[in-house]
Design an enzyme around this catalytic site. Structure first.
Site, PDB file in Angstrom:
ATOM      1  N   ARG A  30      -0.110   4.418  -0.378  1.00  0.00           N
ATOM      2  CA  ARG A  30      -0.756   5.686  -0.378  1.00  0.00           C
ATOM      3  C   ARG A  30      -0.415   6.254   0.818  1.00  0.00           C
ATOM      4  O   ARG A  30       0.052   5.814   1.882  1.00  0.00           O
ATOM      5  CB  ARG A  30      -2.290   5.359  -0.046  1.00  0.00           C
ATOM      6  N   ASP A  59       0.962  -1.267   0.125  1.00  0.00           N
ATOM      7  CA  ASP A  59      -0.009  -0.126   0.031  1.00  0.00           C
ATOM      8  C   ASP A  59       0.884   1.262  -0.080  1.00  0.00           C
ATOM      9  O   ASP A  59       1.587   1.603   0.789  1.00  0.00           O
ATOM     10  CB  ASP A  59      -0.927  -0.074   1.314  1.00  0.00           C
TER      11      ASP A  59
END
Length: 234
Positions: A115, A113
């Site tokens: 983000r 991930d």
């Protein structure tokens, strides 16, 4: 949303919208409004892929905020958990070969991930939101929002519950939205998902629970269940 405008807004520190558009405070003056910080998902939101639950989560957030009458959706351009659409499609090919969503990203030399939520913190600060109830199952999102010396207070998280898990008739259409009115909603297709078409999304959710720490749990029969609502995550 408040119906106040003009001088009243100036006294509260809000700027009215341009003439001939909706005039209201940018955020309602309530304590801890519902907030959804959502990352773009072209495949899930636009072409209704059932490989993930992203389209459903956005639609459900819109429905919950509409029902409450106030709230915020911060939409971030972070396709594919931050790797972009092209790389995400490559990851899909790897998933077709049997890899889960985490391993697919890692095999492409990306983090599971990638983000970040600094932009979301800045947007919320600009809107004057310092307390919120966050619509999420993602513990990392909560930690990032509350980190970096921010004054943002995530009062609690509100689970994003996939309705197809509990609806025995196979439809996740909310009881508060009948068929006639649902057909008029632009996002109704995401709220009426059925169990028999969501098997891939269930595997995706299972991976997020087991490998990414999302607030989902498994019972002895391997059925996905949500953890109880927490008051606050340290």
């Amino acid at each position: 949303l408040s119906d106040r405008s003009g001088p009243a807004l100036s006294k509260m520190g809000f700027e009215p919208d341009p003439v001939d558009s909706f005039v209201a405070p940018r955020v309602s003056l309530v304590n801890a409004p519902l907030v959804r910080i959502h990352s773009e998902c072209f495949t899930g939101e636009t072409v209704s892929s059932v490989r993930c639950d992203c389209g459903y989560q956005l639609a459900e957030a819109m429905r919950l905020i509409q029902r409450e009458g106030r709230g915020v959706i911060v939409y971030l351009r972070q396709e594919g958990r931050g790797i972009g659409l092209l790389e995400k499609l490559k990851a899909y090919n790897l998933q077709d070969m049997g890899h889960d969503t985490v391993d697919a990203n890692l095999l492409l030399n990306h983090p599971a991930d990638a983000r970040t939520y600094g932009a979301a913190r800045a947007i919320l600060a600009d809107l004057g939101v310092d307390k919120l109830r966050l619509l999420t199952n993602n513990t990392d999102k909560i930690r990032q929002l509350q980190g970096h010396g921010t004054r943002l207070d995530v009062v609690c998280h509100v689970p994003m519950y996939p309705r197809w898990w509990s609806n025995d008739n196979g439809s996740s259409l909310p009881a508060t939205v009948d068929n006639s009115s649902a057909s008029e909603l632009s996002y109704s297709r995401h709220l009426a998902l059925q169990k028999n078409v969501m098997a891939e999304a269930d595997q995706y959710l299972k991976t997020k629970a087991q490998r990414m720490g999302h607030m989902l749990s498994l019972n002895p029969t391997s059925q996905l269940l949500l953890r109880p609502l927490t008051s606050k995550l340290d």
